[in-house]
Motif scaffolding. Structure first.
Motif, PDB file in Angstrom:
ATOM      1  N   ASN A  87       0.827  -1.213   0.000  1.00 50.89           N
ATOM      2  CA  ASN A  87       0.000   0.000   0.000  1.00 50.89           C
ATOM      3  C   ASN A  87       0.860   1.261   0.000  1.00 50.89           C
ATOM      4  N   ILE A  88       1.937   1.234   0.761  1.00 48.39           N
ATOM      5  CA  ILE A  88       2.873   2.357   0.739  1.00 48.39           C
ATOM      6  C   ILE A  88       3.435   2.541  -0.667  1.00 48.39           C
ATOM      7  N   ASP A  89       3.843   1.441  -1.304  1.00 46.72           N
ATOM      8  CA  ASP A  89       4.411   1.514  -2.656  1.00 46.72           C
ATOM      9  C   ASP A  89       3.385   2.011  -3.667  1.00 46.72           C
ATOM     10  N   ALA A  90       2.120   1.600  -3.498  1.00 42.15           N
ATOM     11  CA  ALA A  90       1.072   2.029  -4.423  1.00 42.15           C
ATOM     12  C   ALA A  90       0.848   3.536  -4.333  1.00 42.15           C
ATOM     13  N   ILE A  91       0.848   4.078  -3.112  1.00 39.21           N
ATOM     14  CA  ILE A  91       0.681   5.528  -2.939  1.00 39.21           C
ATOM     15  C   ILE A  91       1.833   6.274  -3.592  1.00 39.21           C
ATOM     16  N   ILE A  92       3.053   5.788  -3.389  1.00 38.67           N
ATOM     17  CA  ILE A  92       4.227   6.441  -3.994  1.00 38.67           C
ATOM     18  C   ILE A  92       4.117   6.417  -5.514  1.00 38.67           C
ATOM     19  N   THR A  93       3.716   5.280  -6.065  1.00 35.06           N
ATOM     20  CA  THR A  93       3.626   5.129  -7.521  1.00 35.06           C
ATOM     21  C   THR A  93       2.560   6.041  -8.112  1.00 35.06           C
ATOM     22  N   ILE A  94       1.364   6.039  -7.533  1.00 36.33           N
ATOM     23  CA  ILE A  94       0.263   6.840  -8.080  1.00 36.33           C
ATOM     24  C   ILE A  94       0.544   8.333  -7.915  1.00 36.33           C
ATOM     25  N   ALA A  95       1.080   8.734  -6.778  1.00 36.12           N
ATOM     26  CA  ALA A  95       1.428  10.144  -6.583  1.00 36.12           C
ATOM     27  C   ALA A  95       2.497  10.581  -7.576  1.00 36.12           C
ATOM     28  N   ARG A 113       6.485  13.122 -11.356  1.00 40.07           N
ATOM     29  CA  ARG A 113       7.829  13.069 -10.796  1.00 40.07           C
ATOM     30  C   ARG A 113       8.038  11.659 -10.246  1.00 40.07           C
ATOM     31  N   ASP A 114       9.271  11.308  -9.985  1.00 37.63           N
ATOM     32  CA  ASP A 114       9.579   9.956  -9.523  1.00 37.63           C
ATOM     33  C   ASP A 114      10.019  10.013  -8.061  1.00 37.63           C
ATOM     34  N   PHE A 115       9.071   9.770  -7.148  1.00 42.25           N
ATOM     35  CA  PHE A 115       9.385   9.843  -5.728  1.00 42.25           C
ATOM     36  C   PHE A 115      10.339   8.738  -5.293  1.00 42.25           C
ATOM     37  N   PHE A 116      10.258   7.582  -5.938  1.00 45.60           N
ATOM     38  CA  PHE A 116      11.207   6.517  -5.602  1.00 45.60           C
ATOM     39  C   PHE A 116      12.638   6.964  -5.885  1.00 45.60           C
ATOM     40  N   GLU A 117      12.810   7.753  -6.930  1.00 44.63           N
ATOM     41  CA  GLU A 117      14.138   8.216  -7.323  1.00 44.63           C
ATOM     42  C   GLU A 117      14.599   9.388  -6.461  1.00 44.63           C
TER      43      GLU A 117
END
Length: 356
Positions: free
Chosen positions: A322-330, A336-340
């Motif tokens: 769920n955390i990863d899904a929020i990061i991906t959709i946002a 922008r790439d929040f993971f990066e």
């Protein structure tokens, strides 16, 4: 004590008045481009300070854009800024810090101690002050600069406190406890970081309300955006956070219990759902916004909160879907790439994190 406040927003100004009211010697640093907002306060010699219903005038004008002046002779340096500005301020502060100083991050936890330490190392500065941080700002507060008034609605009742170096924990705790008697001593920065409720409460429900935020000129996440359905995503992130804590050996507070203990929410009924507590909270229901999709509830709480938790989960073997899904959709919505760009374990330095 001689106290330096670095920052000039709601929390920083409130801390300056609170410390001044308690008899301490206080200086506040504000960037040159923002210092004009203190014109009214300087003109009248201070601020009207409303502290949980009790109002009085506090004489305070020791505000400067000279970091050397503000930090000079300070025993405690309170850093009260958005977590996205830590590196910027760290570079400004670095040449003037002293080994005997205690650097206290009074803000939502974002591994500020390690990030400032990394800046000192990058700048080849050997000075190593003591570092401490808490999981949340010690105040619920708003400042009206045009009228030079501060409305402090809540002195937070329970705040988790830890130090980067465990050897400094007891000494640092005793010093900060004199300023904030509600702090609770924790042995690990990870415990303090995972008790930061903002990444859990803000991004998910905000993301589920982006259409409403785009459309409305007057939106309140707490009063109307946390509903029977959107709170389910909040609870899903909560479960992943609690699981991260258990894997590290910590029993963390739930979203509901943490806010009741802090004084943000009132316990009405044991079974009262979290969304209704937020909707009816005397503290939270008065907080307006966000009024645009690009806001700190998404940008800051994802980049310096959820991305770090996701990175931790990957390292210690805890799934965070769920955390990863929020990061991906946002990332998609804000292009922008929040993971990066977000804060990760490798960026902090695995050797500094105590995960062994």
């Amino acid at each position: 004590m001689k106290i330096a406040i670095v920052g000039s927003g709601n929390g920083a100004v409130t801390a300056a008045l609170d410390m001044k009211s308690k008899g301490h010697e206080v200086k506040l640093y504000c960037r040159n481009q923002s210092i004009h907002k203190f014109d009214k306060a300087i003109e009248q010699g201070g601020f009207t300070f409303n502290n949980e219903g009790e109002s009085h005038f506090v004489e305070f004008t020791d505000i400067s854009d000279d970091m050397s002046y503000v930090l000079n002779e300070a025993e405690v340096v309170q850093i009260i800024i958005p977590s996205s500005f830590i590196e910027h301020y760290a570079h400004t502060m670095a040449p003037f810090l002293k080994t005997e100083q205690l650097i206290f991050f009074n803000m939502a936890a974002a591994m500020g101690s390690i990030r400032l330490l990394n800046v000192l190392e990058d700048m080849h500065i050997d000075t190593k002050p003591k570092f401490a941080e808490v999981n949340t700002l010690t105040y619920g507060t708003r400042v009206n600069f045009d009228e030079a008034t501060v409305n402090l609605s809540l002195n937070v009742r329970k705040v988790h406190f830890s130090t980067y170096n465990k050897a400094n924990l007891s000494e640092s705790f005793e010093k900060i406890e004199k300023l904030y008697p509600y702090i609770v001593k924790e042995e690990s920065l990870w415990k303090t970081n995972l008790e930061n409720g903002n990444p859990e409460v803000h991004p998910g429900p905000t993301l589920l309300n982006v259409g409403r935020i785009d459309y409305s000129e007057d939106f309140s996440l707490y009063a109307e955006g946390i509903t029977t359905h959107t709170v389910r995503l909040l609870h899903a992130v909560e479960l992943e956070r609690l699981t991260l804590g258990r894997k590290l050996g910590f029993e963390l507070s739930t979203a509901k219990e943490a806010r009741i203990e802090r004084g943000n929410l009132e316990r009405v009924d044991e079974d009262e759902p979290l969304n209704r507590l937020f909707n009816n909270s005397p503290v939270f229901s008065q907080i307006k916004g966000p009024n645009q999709v690009k806001n700190r509830y998404l940008t800051e709480d994802i980049a310096f909160g959820l991305v770090l938790w996701s990175s931790l989960g990957s390292h210690i073997g805890v799934p965070t879907p769920n955390i990863d899904a929020i990061i991906t959709i946002a990332s998609t919505i804000l292009e922008r790439d929040f993971f990066e760009e977000g804060l990760t374990l490798s960026e902090l330095g695995i050797d500094k994190l105590g995960l062994d």
